[in-house]
Design a protein around this motif. Structure first.
Motif, mmCIF file in Angstrom:
data_model
loop_
_atom_site.group_PDB
_atom_site.id
_atom_site.type_symbol
_atom_site.label_atom_id
_atom_site.label_comp_id
_atom_site.label_asym_id
_atom_site.label_seq_id
_atom_site.Cartn_x
_atom_site.Cartn_y
_atom_site.Cartn_z
ATOM 1 N N SER A 82 0.655 -1.314 -0.003
ATOM 2 C CA SER A 82 0.023 0.042 -0.020
ATOM 3 C C SER A 82 0.895 1.348 0.076
ATOM 4 O O SER A 82 0.338 2.291 0.684
ATOM 5 C CB SER A 82 -1.094 0.060 1.207
ATOM 6 O OG SER A 82 -1.684 -1.017 1.153
ATOM 7 N N ARG A 83 2.081 1.221 -0.824
ATOM 8 C CA ARG A 83 2.699 2.331 -0.809
ATOM 9 C C ARG A 83 2.630 2.894 -2.163
ATOM 10 O O ARG A 83 3.168 2.449 -3.177
ATOM 11 C CB ARG A 83 4.254 2.037 -0.570
ATOM 12 C CG ARG A 83 4.472 1.528 0.776
ATOM 13 C CD ARG A 83 4.694 2.765 1.853
ATOM 14 N NE ARG A 83 4.966 2.099 3.095
ATOM 15 C CZ ARG A 83 5.826 2.675 3.715
ATOM 16 N NH1 ARG A 83 6.402 3.798 3.513
ATOM 17 N NH2 ARG A 83 6.061 2.182 4.999
ATOM 18 N N THR A 84 1.800 3.909 -2.548
ATOM 19 C CA THR A 84 1.343 4.278 -3.734
ATOM 20 C C THR A 84 1.804 5.419 -4.174
ATOM 21 O O THR A 84 1.622 6.140 -5.203
ATOM 22 C CB THR A 84 -0.134 4.126 -4.006
ATOM 23 O OG1 THR A 84 -0.843 4.981 -3.100
ATOM 24 C CG2 THR A 84 -0.665 2.600 -4.276
ATOM 25 N N ASP A 85 2.483 6.058 -3.280
ATOM 26 C CA ASP A 85 2.995 7.719 -3.779
ATOM 27 C C ASP A 85 4.538 7.466 -3.853
ATOM 28 O O ASP A 85 5.276 7.632 -3.283
ATOM 29 C CB ASP A 85 2.801 8.596 -2.370
ATOM 30 C CG ASP A 85 3.001 10.238 -2.514
ATOM 31 O OD1 ASP A 85 3.165 10.154 -3.969
ATOM 32 O OD2 ASP A 85 2.952 10.773 -1.845
ATOM 33 N N CYS A 86 4.869 7.112 -4.948
ATOM 34 C CA CYS A 86 6.054 6.511 -5.540
ATOM 35 C C CYS A 86 6.923 7.559 -6.180
ATOM 36 O O CYS A 86 6.371 8.490 -7.114
ATOM 37 C CB CYS A 86 5.893 5.257 -6.643
ATOM 38 S SG CYS A 86 4.957 4.051 -5.833
ATOM 39 N N GLY B 248 8.896 -0.712 -16.873
ATOM 40 C CA GLY B 248 7.970 -1.809 -16.040
ATOM 41 C C GLY B 248 7.386 -1.332 -14.912
ATOM 42 O O GLY B 248 6.145 -1.463 -14.494
ATOM 43 N N PHE B 249 8.043 -0.452 -14.116
ATOM 44 C CA PHE B 249 7.506 0.082 -12.931
ATOM 45 C C PHE B 249 6.403 0.938 -13.224
ATOM 46 O O PHE B 249 5.151 0.743 -12.637
ATOM 47 C CB PHE B 249 8.531 0.884 -12.533
ATOM 48 C CG PHE B 249 8.335 1.516 -10.823
ATOM 49 C CD1 PHE B 249 8.302 0.658 -9.800
ATOM 50 C CD2 PHE B 249 8.323 2.994 -10.617
ATOM 51 C CE1 PHE B 249 7.812 1.074 -8.624
ATOM 52 C CE2 PHE B 249 8.131 3.442 -9.494
ATOM 53 C CZ PHE B 249 7.698 2.515 -8.391
ATOM 54 N N LYS B 250 6.484 1.926 -14.106
ATOM 55 C CA LYS B 250 5.374 2.666 -14.571
ATOM 56 C C LYS B 250 4.006 1.861 -14.956
ATOM 57 O O LYS B 250 3.069 2.309 -14.460
ATOM 58 C CB LYS B 250 5.745 3.650 -15.449
ATOM 59 C CG LYS B 250 4.921 4.947 -15.749
ATOM 60 C CD LYS B 250 5.197 5.652 -16.961
ATOM 61 C CE LYS B 250 5.042 4.685 -18.247
ATOM 62 N NZ LYS B 250 5.290 5.426 -19.729
ATOM 63 N N ASP B 251 4.375 0.966 -16.054
ATOM 64 C CA ASP B 251 3.171 0.228 -16.315
ATOM 65 C C ASP B 251 2.550 -0.593 -15.310
ATOM 66 O O ASP B 251 1.236 -0.736 -15.202
ATOM 67 C CB ASP B 251 3.761 -0.749 -17.428
ATOM 68 C CG ASP B 251 4.134 0.113 -18.833
ATOM 69 O OD1 ASP B 251 4.060 1.321 -18.670
ATOM 70 O OD2 ASP B 251 4.513 -0.470 -19.607
ATOM 71 N N GLU B 252 3.113 -1.106 -14.411
ATOM 72 C CA GLU B 252 2.649 -2.067 -13.477
ATOM 73 C C GLU B 252 1.757 -1.016 -12.533
ATOM 74 O O GLU B 252 0.663 -1.432 -11.926
ATOM 75 C CB GLU B 252 3.694 -2.664 -12.508
ATOM 76 C CG GLU B 252 3.226 -3.634 -11.620
ATOM 77 C CD GLU B 252 2.086 -4.801 -12.095
ATOM 78 O OE1 GLU B 252 2.407 -5.238 -13.368
ATOM 79 O OE2 GLU B 252 1.429 -5.501 -11.417
ATOM 80 N N LYS C 55 -0.525 6.390 -10.798
ATOM 81 C CA LYS C 55 -0.046 7.102 -11.740
ATOM 82 C C LYS C 55 1.363 7.582 -10.997
ATOM 83 O O LYS C 55 1.272 8.010 -9.789
ATOM 84 C CB LYS C 55 -0.500 8.439 -12.312
ATOM 85 C CG LYS C 55 -1.164 8.100 -13.645
ATOM 86 C CD LYS C 55 -1.723 9.587 -14.312
ATOM 87 C CE LYS C 55 -3.089 9.138 -14.553
ATOM 88 N NZ LYS C 55 -3.593 10.668 -15.187
ATOM 89 N N ILE C 56 2.683 7.756 -11.727
ATOM 90 C CA ILE C 56 3.676 8.377 -11.061
ATOM 91 C C ILE C 56 3.737 9.770 -11.698
ATOM 92 O O ILE C 56 3.708 10.090 -12.691
ATOM 93 C CB ILE C 56 4.807 7.577 -11.324
ATOM 94 C CG1 ILE C 56 6.186 8.050 -10.695
ATOM 95 C CG2 ILE C 56 5.193 7.314 -12.720
ATOM 96 C CD1 ILE C 56 7.301 6.982 -10.630
ATOM 97 N N ASN C 57 3.965 10.457 -10.684
ATOM 98 C CA ASN C 57 4.102 11.940 -10.841
ATOM 99 C C ASN C 57 5.369 12.451 -11.454
ATOM 100 O O ASN C 57 6.463 12.087 -10.898
ATOM 101 C CB ASN C 57 3.844 12.998 -9.577
ATOM 102 C CG ASN C 57 3.772 14.446 -9.848
ATOM 103 O OD1 ASN C 57 4.363 15.108 -10.790
ATOM 104 N ND2 ASN C 57 2.768 14.921 -9.062
#
Lengths: 339, 339
Positions: free
Chosen positions: B185-189, B208-212, B219-221
């Motif tokens: 549950s760490r979604t602020d990546c 890979g990181f972003k797609d997963e 979404k990654i900022n």
DNA sequence: TGACATTATGACACCGGTGTCAGGAATTTA
DNA sequence: TAAATTCCTGACACCGGTGTCATAATGTCA
């Protein structure tokens, strides 16, 4: 054009003899400037490269050094000791700097390695890297000497030939560790390593350590010593056995960083605080040392300089120059594990 | 006897021709058993070794592989990247196992390396090891291909020749990191590395990181990304700049362990707790990773297998056998930095 | 102009093995 | 006994350069 271009091909295109091509490419002053240029251009176009086998065969030298890595057969097979790995890296670098290539090979100490590389003309000289074990090596050193093979070795000493050895001042390093403990009033010392003379490097480190303590009227209790080879596992188990035997100490000198790291693990497990309860000092200053928790105080062996010295000394031997005995000064790197 | 013994010397003592000596030593069945034995005995007594230059010259092969190490020119010159060092070790081992020697050399990516070793007949094939950079390498790959030079490379891909590449599934590895964060549950990546395609490996890891993450509606900022090359220093500074810009995140994926280690140092300095405030995941699983504080969760690239595959595939190419594209599966090693 | 030095080149042996070919000796076959 | 076959060996060319020696061409000086 199929296959690799030879100097005859160049000769053909340049309209000169093969001899002239060979001379031109080696920048002989005997060749007309214009011819030389033409030959170079054609060589470039054909992507010509001198065949090293042919040229080495003729000149009887190879511009290559061989590195023979002897592994501690008792250590974990899958991982190379990080200290040797660092040496491998610095030797590779030093060779590159000197314009030599490096042929690397693993050897087991018992094998019939003593001659292969230099005798088969693959290398002009040999660097031996491993934990010194006098008993096995000396007869092989003699074979090498008889054959006039050029070699240098790390650590192990060769009878009557101190010039062939490059090593750290292990004795002095041991003294540094003792000085450090004394300066911090940690006089109840343990030692983990191999204090027998089977392992000459560890033995010297221990001797220096013991002598310096002794010079300060501190004796090391034999019960506070445990044998270990240079692996984390071995250091861990040796330390555990000390703890299990209820042996107390407030300072621990490990004969290598890997041993120290294993020791710290064992101490932590036993709820012994490092450095509050026990100060730990290792030996080598491998890359990991500064990252462990707590960061490890250690006696540094400078692998960059060591690699350079091995290569430089070997090249001097090959050129027939005089070589000095080389003792590298150890340096204490103070980190949190001991204060 | 002065100088090295040759097959002619043996022939002389054995009372046979040099041809017969050569055959006998190579265990040709054309030689009488008794003769063979006599030759062997004399060879042993004279400490004879086949001259590799002569034999390589004649047979046009060398039983040697060349390893070309390309260094990231921007990294600290004095230390070799520990991941490459581990690869160097495992390649050395794999070569030894296959009975090949290894010629090691450092190269700068820009230099005229593309042919030297194999063209000069010093090696039967070449292993290229470095961070892949398409732009520079492809024309050189083409030169190698044109010349029918046998080579394999780590990481970098060669146009239309997937069989020449051995690499870790970087994309899959990036996905593993993302899965791990999501599971916790760490979604602020945040991401530290190089997300441009200048550095293909880092790029794939990021993709890979972003797609997963995206597959999980995260979404990654872009503001939470910083460039870094694979050094501790670079990771440290990149992370510091994020912190300085007051950017918040609770998970950090670093494109390599060295970057991650630098990042942890920066976080600690800013009194940000790892893993409580920020979970950190690295890539490589270098030896240091398990010793840092806290121990680093990371995506392992198995260097032992990687080295073996490089060597095995290269030998297959040399023997003219078919080679499969080789993607090594990454494995997540869970340690304390992320939980 | 002839004697001599200088420059540039080619011919050739050589490094130390490997592979091919020819042939003698021993053994088998016709 | 002659022919064929097998076994073993020596002679020799060859791999692709390097180093030596001889020599042709050119320039220098008396």
């Amino acid at each position: 054009m199929k296959g690799k271009a030879t100097s005859f091909d160049i000769a053909h295109y340049a309209g000169v003899s093969q001899s002239t091509v060979s001379r031109a490419l080696r920048n002989s002053h005997l060749v007309n400037e214009e011819t030389r240029k033409r030959v170079f251009d054609i060589a470039k176009k054909l992507n010509y490269k001198v065949d090293k086998n042919a040229s080495n065969l003729r000149t009887q030298q190879s511009s290559t050094l061989a590195l023979l890595l002897f592994e501690d057969p008792t250590s974990d097979e899958s991982q190379i000791n990080p200290f040797f790995l660092a040496m491998l890296g610095s030797i590779t670098r030093a060779c590159a700097k000197e314009g030599y290539d490096l042929l690397v090979s693993f050897q087991s100490a018992s094998a019939d390695w003593q001659a292969d590389y230099e005798d088969s003309h693959r290398a002009d000289g040999i660097i031996l890297l491993g934990y010194g074990d006098y008993i096995d090596y000396q007869p092989k050193f003699n074979t090498l000497l008889e054959q006039n093979t050029k070699f240098v070795c790390w650590g192990a000493t060769v009878d009557n030939r101190p010039d062939l050895t490059v090593c750290c001042d292990n004795y002095g390093g041991g003294k540094l560790a003792a000085e450090h403990f004394i300066a911090h009033s940690r006089t109840d010392c343990a030692f983990i390593g191999d204090a027998s003379d089977h392992s000459p490097e560890f033995f010297s480190r221990f001797q220096g350590f013991k002598d310096e303590l002794w010079a300060n009227n501190v004796k090391i209790n034999e019960r506070k010593m445990a044998n270990a080879i240079s692996t984390e596992e071995s250091g861990y188990h040796a330390t555990r056995s000390l703890i299990a035997n209820n042996i107390k100490f407030n300072a621990l000198f490990a004969a290598s960083d890997l041993i120290a790291i294993g020791a710290i693990r064992a101490l932590k497990e036993a709820n012994i605080n490092v450095p509050k309860d026990v100060a730990v000092v290792g030996f080598d200053n491998i890359a990991i040392a500064s990252y462990v928790n707590p960061p490890l105080t250690t006696i540094e062996q400078n692998t960059t300089i060591a690699g350079q010295m091995l290569v430089e000394n070997l090249l001097k031997l090959i050129r027939g120059e005089e070589v000095q005995s080389t003792l590298l000064p150890p340096v204490l790197i103070s980190r949190k594990s001991s204060s």
